[in-house]
Structures are given as C-alpha cells and as structure tokens.
Design an enzyme around this catalytic site. Structure first.
Site, short mmCIF file in Angstrom:
data_model
loop_
_atom_site.label_atom_id
_atom_site.label_comp_id
_atom_site.label_asym_id
_atom_site.label_seq_id
_atom_site.Cartn_x
_atom_site.Cartn_y
_atom_site.Cartn_z
N HIS A 197 13.11 -15.07 23.67
CA HIS A 197 13.38 -15.28 25.09
C HIS A 197 13.85 -16.73 25.28
O HIS A 197 13.40 -17.64 24.57
CB HIS A 197 12.15 -14.99 25.93
CG HIS A 197 11.95 -13.52 26.19
ND1 HIS A 197 10.74 -12.96 26.47
CD2 HIS A 197 12.86 -12.49 26.21
CE1 HIS A 197 10.87 -11.66 26.66
NE2 HIS A 197 12.15 -11.35 26.50
N ASP A 227 13.46 -19.29 27.27
CA ASP A 227 12.63 -20.47 27.49
C ASP A 227 11.88 -20.91 26.24
O ASP A 227 11.23 -21.96 26.23
CB ASP A 227 11.64 -20.23 28.64
CG ASP A 227 10.78 -18.98 28.46
OD1 ASP A 227 11.30 -17.97 27.98
OD2 ASP A 227 9.58 -19.02 28.82
N HIS A 228 12.02 -20.14 25.16
CA HIS A 228 11.37 -20.48 23.89
C HIS A 228 12.35 -20.85 22.77
O HIS A 228 11.91 -21.18 21.68
CB HIS A 228 10.49 -19.31 23.42
CG HIS A 228 9.37 -19.01 24.35
ND1 HIS A 228 8.08 -19.45 24.13
CD2 HIS A 228 9.35 -18.33 25.53
CE1 HIS A 228 7.30 -19.05 25.13
NE2 HIS A 228 8.05 -18.37 25.99
N HIS A 268 4.38 -8.36 23.29
CA HIS A 268 5.25 -8.85 24.36
C HIS A 268 6.40 -7.86 24.52
O HIS A 268 6.45 -6.83 23.85
CB HIS A 268 5.74 -10.26 24.00
CG HIS A 268 6.35 -11.00 25.14
ND1 HIS A 268 5.78 -11.04 26.39
CD2 HIS A 268 7.50 -11.74 25.22
CE1 HIS A 268 6.53 -11.77 27.19
NE2 HIS A 268 7.58 -12.20 26.51
N ASP A 311 3.83 -15.97 24.41
CA ASP A 311 3.91 -14.81 25.30
C ASP A 311 3.32 -13.53 24.68
O ASP A 311 3.85 -13.00 23.71
CB ASP A 311 5.36 -14.56 25.67
CG ASP A 311 5.98 -15.74 26.39
OD1 ASP A 311 5.40 -16.84 26.35
OD2 ASP A 311 7.06 -15.58 26.98
#
Length: 298
Positions: A65, A67-68, A139, A202
């Site tokens: 994802h 944001d990672h 996740h 997450d």
C-alpha cells in the site's frame, strides 16, 4: 547515542497531516540500520532526523500500500547519489515483485547501488545477521510483520573471573571454547537473554501478530483506530489502540510504540490512554522524528 534505538520518521496512516508524515521507521541495531515501510517523504525525514543514508543496510516492506512504500524510489536514488558502498538488502512480499520493480526503477537515474532482493514467500527466517524473521499478517493485501532476534548469550562476572585467575585474552578464549584450564564458562558467567524487537503494521488480530510480539523488548505496532471504532478497524484490516495494548500485555512486551494513526483523530493522547488501560509497561505514542531506545537488557 544508543547503539540500539528506533528513529521514527513518520506516523500517519493513509493520509499525512500537518504534523505527521507518511510511515517510516529506522531501527538502529549495532552496525545495522533497518528501514521499515518508507512512505512518501522518507528521504526528507531522514535528513531532518540527522540520519545519513549510509546508515541503511536493509529495507523491509510489510506490504505494497502506498503509505508504506511510495518513499522507496527517493530512498534508493538517494543511496545511489551518495554512492553508498555496502549492499542494501530489500525484503518484501513476493506477490508484490512487480510493484517493487516499478518503485526500484521509478525514474531514470545513475544507478550504482547494490540492492539485493529477498522476496518473502512464507513465514520464517529471512536473514541471519542480524537474525530477522517474518510472519504473515491479515490485511487486504499480502502483508508480513518482522521480528528481530538476538541469540541468547552469557554475561561474564568479573569477580568470578578474578577468583578463577582468568583475565585478559584468556576471557575471550574461554568464551570461544567453553572451558579453559579447568574453568568452565558456566562457573564465571550467567545467562544473558538476547534482545528482541518486532514491527507490526497493517493487520487485523491474527496468530502472526501474537507470534511476532512474543517476549519482545520493543514492539512497534499500528493502532490506526481508537477502540470505539473497532468495527471500522476490522473492516479495513487494522488494529485499535486497545487491541495493540492487549497484544503487548499478553506477549510480555517491555516498551510498546503505537503508530500509524488515522487523520480522523485530533488528540493522539487517547491512543496511549486506551493502550495503557490494558498494558502496564511503557507506552510511547509515537511522534515524527522522536527516538526510542531499545530497553536495557533484562
């Protein structure tokens, strides 16, 4: 400066805020620097934290994802610009190989960096020095958490060494061989538990979360939602602050670092309050650019 510390580079979740950058965490561990989940802006955050790019020896992605991982291109290009001479090992879920390739070569640049890829396909060890293990998380996309483990050792006792007449280079020889001149290592030392740290991003609650957290000195864990929004947390594959605290309590964690906060909450202190309600150890509500030492040995 501690030889073992967490440098927090970013603490936001899906959207950054005025005070919180996207994810980014550098764990200094003796001569190693493990960079976890570099989100957008990580290169600049390293500069603000006073961390040279050469400190990075491993890059560990939990999942793909944005944001990672969207800070990966800038970090890799900065490492190459600075002509970092040592190899940089990269760990990531194998199912995201195509995404890693695109991030690794997002734009043209003079690439002189030795990146050694280690796609993750299953739970278990992924590196020996330092010893790094992974566990599958729960996740929306394939995700893994990381656990760093120092082997147990022995602490030498100066008074017993002196009484046994062991000193100077003979101490190292005794440590290497286990016995020397009729003196056994166990007679002049005591067990020294190895230190442990874990990084959990997450995920919903699952077996992997508990396995990663078991007995660690430092647990860095997402707490995207507050407890009153537990249904939202489960729907989107995340933890609440109270759940993170309960994991730490059950696992015997010493220092709990909460991070990955949703932008919907204006008061970060509430995360710490909810975790502390179920966990009696040290709770750190992470802020960008803070440093958290790994707790002293037990």
């Amino acid at each position: 400066m501690s030889d073992r510390e967490l440098v927090v580079l970013g603490t936001a979740s899906q959207a950054p805020t005025r005070r919180r950058n996207h994810n980014g965490y550098l764990l200094r561990w003796d001569g190693h620097g493990l960079l976890f989940d570099p989100g957008e802006g990580t290169q600049r955050q390293l500069l603000l934290a006073g961390v040279a790019s050469s400190a990075i020896t491993r890059i560990c992605l939990t999942h793909f994802h944005g944001d990672h991982c969207l800070g990966l291109p800038g970090v890799v290009q900065r490492l190459s610009l600075d002509r970092v001479a040592h190899p940089v090992h990269a760990h990531f879920p194998a199912s995201g190989q195509a995404w890693f390739d695109r991030l690794r070569h997002a734009t043209p640049f003079h690439d002189v960096l030795d990146v050694r890829e280690h796609p993750i396909t299953a739970d278990g060890p992924v590196a020996d020095e330092p010893h790094l293990e992974v566990r599958r998380l729960d996740h929306g996309v394939e995700a893994y958490g990381y656990r760093l483990v120092e082997p147990d050792g022995r602490r030498m006792l100066p008074d017993r060494l002196a009484a046994a007449g062991v000193h100077g280079p003979a101490v190292r020889e005794l440590q290497r061989t286990g016995s020397l001149g009729g003196v056994a290592l166990e007679e002049v030392s005591e067990p020294r538990p190895g230190q442990k740290a874990a990084f959990v991003m997450d995920t919903r609650l699952c077996d992997g979360v508990h396995a990663l957290a078991e007995g660690v000195d430092l647990l860095v864990i997402e707490s995207t939602f507050l407890d009153e929004d537990a249904d939202l947390a489960h729907t989107y594959g995340h933890l609440t602050a109270g759940q993170a605290g309960a994991v730490a309590a059950r696992a015997g964690v010493r220092t709990l670092v909460l991070t990955h906060f949703s932008q919907r909450y204006p008061d970060p202190a509430r995360f710490g309050e909810q975790a502390a309600a179920v966990f009696g150890g040290d709770v750190v509500v992470a802020e960008d650019l803070v440093r958290v030492p790994v707790p002293p040995r037990r």
